[in-house]
Design an enzyme around this catalytic site. Structure first.
Site, PDB file in Angstrom:
ATOM      1  N   ASP A  32       0.773  -1.238   0.000  1.00  0.00           N
ATOM      2  CA  ASP A  32       0.000   0.000   0.000  1.00  0.00           C
ATOM      3  C   ASP A  32       0.808   1.294   0.000  1.00  0.00           C
ATOM      4  O   ASP A  32       0.440   2.253  -0.640  1.00  0.00           O
ATOM      5  CB  ASP A  32      -0.915   0.027   1.236  1.00  0.00           C
ATOM      6  CG  ASP A  32      -1.802  -1.206   1.337  1.00  0.00           C
ATOM      7  OD1 ASP A  32      -1.511  -2.222   0.676  1.00  0.00           O
ATOM      8  OD2 ASP A  32      -2.781  -1.157   2.091  1.00  0.00           O
ATOM      9  N   GLU A  84       3.011  -8.166  12.024  1.00  0.00           N
ATOM     10  CA  GLU A  84       2.599  -7.895  10.640  1.00  0.00           C
ATOM     11  C   GLU A  84       3.841  -7.732   9.745  1.00  0.00           C
ATOM     12  O   GLU A  84       3.910  -8.255   8.653  1.00  0.00           O
ATOM     13  CB  GLU A  84       1.750  -6.618  10.609  1.00  0.00           C
ATOM     14  CG  GLU A  84       1.232  -6.250   9.226  1.00  0.00           C
ATOM     15  CD  GLU A  84       0.331  -5.018   9.241  1.00  0.00           C
ATOM     16  OE1 GLU A  84       0.150  -4.411  10.327  1.00  0.00           O
ATOM     17  OE2 GLU A  84      -0.198  -4.667   8.181  1.00  0.00           O
TER      18      GLU A  84
END
Ligand code: GLC
Length: 429
Positions: A164, A394
């Site tokens: 992203d 993550e």
């Protein structure tokens, strides 16, 4: 923690994040079903529950749109802790409320893996049901994300790339006019440290792209022609090229030979097209803004996916190995999402430097297949070390192994189980 304990924790993360057939990436920050997360998660489940692995992918395809697109998020139930939710996207393309674009298509590759792990009749039946859906999804990519037959796949939003916040999007994003954005409150920065997330101005532009596509009703031809962001991405191009090769093998396995010529056509189109993304100064594949023709100027982790896509010409492999070795001399843990020698690099801000386990899994696979077990194993060992040091985060700092973003993360757990955990052989050595 011992390896056995880590295995147990990884399995528990997957089962805790399971919402009854689909798995959230992590609780809080990402409370819905995400596309490529689910597919990697399926690969993790396959190490201890093959039925559950198939189920994950089947549930993802339940959200497939009528035009073939498989959305990046399925909003199966309302969760006010996430922004932007279904009302901001305003989509109407499929049976489940969803976002309006896709994410990297790893499904064909992992379905092929699942069949290799479980070739029971039941598994074959499940693969047969998934096959036409995956085919339709790939067809959608070829039609609407490469409308001019260039052989490179565009993303209409940085979020479609799955990477992203990558510096490669900065230039094209600056060209997006901020408009039609109602006042909003971000939720991501209340879950994790803002220093690890995108800036406010980027967010305004993300929402402006969504508004522009919503205006044309998310109709794919119109989106391709008018979206203010349309950037060819080496990540999605290489992942789709690889997935098409796996789809071809699946077609063979499942007796779906009628589909083969079409898939072969896509493969050769992308094999040729990939050269457009080659930055001859950098000697690596980079992104290209298809509205302006401008290439980006940094090596990203997706540059290393060329071998995964089957692009193994010496003119590609040799410089790639040199980049690999140069970067490994700069940071302790591979593979940073962006070149640590580039000015945009930040070791903890997401997609501007940190390491993702599932990207390493794909890069390593490509290097191993290209006859480079040394670099492939280096990636596996680094991934294992990051998880042993930082836990199932993550993402991780390539410099310090600091855990970043969300915790108890599903795909990190899945990749540990499927690939990163030291093998029996390593332990004996
Ligand atoms: C972030 C990542 C994306 C991922 C999602 C859920 O948005 O950039 O790739 O799918 O989180 O984990």
């Amino acid at each position: 923690m011992s390896q056995i304990e880590l295995d147990q924790v990884a399995r528990k993360i997957l089962t805790d994040n399971d919402q009854g057939g689909y798995t959230v990436p992590t609780k809080g920050l990402y409370p819905y079903q995400w596309n490529w997360d689910s597919v990697f998660v399926a690969r993790g489940f396959a190490t201890f529950d093959t039925d559950r692995a198939w189920r994950e992918i089947e549930l993802l395809f339940e959200g497939q749109w009528r035009d073939g697109m498989v959305p990046h998020i399925l909003f199966r139930k309302d969760d006010p802790s996430y922004f932007p939710g279904p009302s901001v996207w305003g989509t109407d393309g499929g049976p489940i409320p969803s976002s309006g674009h896709s994410q990297p298509p790893v499904a064909a590759t992992i379905v092929r893996d699942l069949l290799e792990l479980d070739a029971s009749d039941a598994a074959l039946d499940r693969a047969k049901l998934l096959f036409p859906k995956i085919l339709q999804w790939h067809r959608w990519f070829m039609a609407y994300r490469d409308p001019d037959n260039l052989g490179v796949i565009a993303v209409i939003h940085p979020w479609e790339s799955g990477r992203d916040n990558l510096p490669d999007w900065d230039d094209a994003l600056r060209g997006v006019e901020i408009k039609d954005v109602a006042p909003y409150e971000r939720k991501d920065t209340s879950h994790v440290d803002p220093a690890m997330r995108p800036h406010k101005e980027d967010y305004d532009r993300y929402l402006s792209i969504v508004a522009a596509c919503r205006k044309v009703g998310w109709e794919p031809e119109k989106v391709a022609r008018t979206c203010p962001f349309f950037v060819a991405d080496p990540g999605i191009t290489f992942i789709l090229l690889r997935a098409c090769r796996d789809l071809l093998a699946l077609a063979d396995r499942l007796g779906e030979t009628a589909a083969q010529p079409e898939v072969e056509g896509w493969i050769s189109r992308m094999e040729t097209g990939a050269a457009r993304l080659w930055n001859s100064e950098l000697k690596a594949h980079v992104a290209m803004n298809l509205r302006t023709g401008k290439q980006s100027d940094g090596v990203s982790s997706a540059s290393f996916l060329a071998p995964y896509a089957g692009l193994t010409d010496p003119e590609v492999l040799k410089p790639l190995r040199e980049h690999f070795d140069r970067i490994s001399a700069k940071v302790r843990y591979l593979m940073p999402s962006y070149d640590p020698e580039h000015q945009a690099y930040e070791h903890l801000r997401y997609w501007r430097g940190p390491v993702w386990a599932m990207v390493n899994f794909m890069i390593a696979r490509g290097f191993a297949e290209a006859g480079d077990p040394g670099r492939s194993d280096r990636l596996r060992r680094d991934t294992a070390a990051l998880i042993q040091t930082g836990g199932f985060a993550e993402y991780f700092s390539p410099e310090t192994a600091e855990a970043a973003g969300g915790g108890s993360f599903s795909w990190t757990a899945a990749i540990w189980l499927a690939w990163a955990r030291p093998s029996q052989a390593d332990q004996a050595a």
